[in-house]
Design an enzyme around this catalytic site. Sequence first.
Site, mmCIF file in Angstrom:
data_model
loop_
_atom_site.group_PDB
_atom_site.id
_atom_site.type_symbol
_atom_site.label_atom_id
_atom_site.label_comp_id
_atom_site.label_asym_id
_atom_site.label_seq_id
_atom_site.Cartn_x
_atom_site.Cartn_y
_atom_site.Cartn_z
ATOM 1 N N THR A 1 36.091 35.876 38.346
ATOM 2 C CA THR A 1 37.172 34.845 38.233
ATOM 3 C C THR A 1 38.664 35.310 38.787
ATOM 4 O OG1 THR A 1 38.275 33.152 37.041
ATOM 5 C CG2 THR A 1 37.832 35.374 35.900
ATOM 6 N N HIS B 1 30.199 43.763 23.909
ATOM 7 C CA HIS B 1 30.049 45.159 23.395
ATOM 8 C C HIS B 1 28.630 45.501 22.627
ATOM 9 C CE1 HIS B 1 31.508 48.994 22.266
ATOM 10 N NE2 HIS B 1 32.579 48.745 21.712
#
Length: 423
Positions: free
Chosen positions: A342, A394
């Site tokens: 993006t 994560h």
Amino acid sequence: MATEIRVPTLGESITEATVGKWFKKSGDAVKADEPLVELETDKVTVEVPAPASGVLDDIKVSEGQTVSVGALLGAIRNGAAASEAKSDRPAPAPAAAKPTAQAEKPAKSSEMPPSPAARKKLAEAGIDAADVVGSGKRGQVLKEDVGAAKAPEPDASPAPPAASSSPPTRGLAPMPVPVQHLRVPAPPNDAAREERVRMTKLRQTIAQRLKDAQNTAAILTTFNDVDMSAVIKLRNDYKELFEKRHGVKLGFMGFFVKACLQALKDVPAVNAEIDGDEIVYKNYYHIGVAVGTERGLVVPVVREADRMSLAEIEAQVTDYGKRARDGKLGIEDMLGGTFTITNGGVYGSLLSTPILNAPQSGILGMHRIEERPVVRNGQVVARPMMYLALSYDHRIVDGKDAVAFLVRVKECLEDPQRFLLEL
């Protein structure tokens, strides 16, 4: 004989849509394949064309309603010309002339009823609401409008001040005006100045998926910066020849896609996703490129990007950008992405933390390029620098892998020859 207008098949896993806007109204002549109605889904906005020529005879579903695939939207009366449709309607009667006395009254701009406070003041003052021009939304009469209507006009020749019997004083401050004599303006009617707009199906889906991503993934963001000098020089040196040879402009997105491909091959966890209690490593590279439109953010996918040349990637990204702004993207254009890029820099963003495009495990945020002082060979020099941000899940991507990914992207962009040598 009439031809039915039904909701077409909208794509895989899409079972319903919202009627956004009718381009024609009942009784209008239409031509075959002319856009009739706009349908909003949770992924794209599509236009339903007229299945035949004729007259739009019946509209079954109004704007804002939700419909399922195959539902009846309306019907077209076949074999009826536009002129016939017009002739079936009686000619409107000529408007009667309004009395001149009525024209002298202030025009009422809307049929909105006065606000409750205004109605009370109208009753107390004995004023007709039709004689007051409203300043609220859609011409609603507000409390202050009534006050302005009944306030007396100031006298053109004010009376001289009354002679005071006491001698003037010196060195004394003027007496304050009593509080009860101050005219405190009435508080504005905030509700009358608000505007409510229904969220589109696409915007509702964007909101829901972004919140789901926050609730599901353990999202962290790591940052780095990149010296864009080499890419800018390469682009300036060859952009004219590149466009002449390939018929497409040489931008920055192609370089970033190529750099991310190298990094994804080195750090495969960023190109993977979690499915239940399993990690799915994807040995293919479908890169999503986020595009901002008036309807919301869409992410078309450059499929098999690792098999494409720089020119092919630039051509694909350019085509997606144009079709996204025109509302012409299909469902198939936005499925199957494994990683997303993006570019907030086109809007002037200096730094941001992009949110994951679930179920993907990584998204790279680009930002604006600006000259900043950096140290090169012991000297402080100005260089065109860009901050990079990698948001990652994560649960599957460790911190060292995220850092390694960004360092790999940085190395490729600061030395574009690595693209050719695949280093």
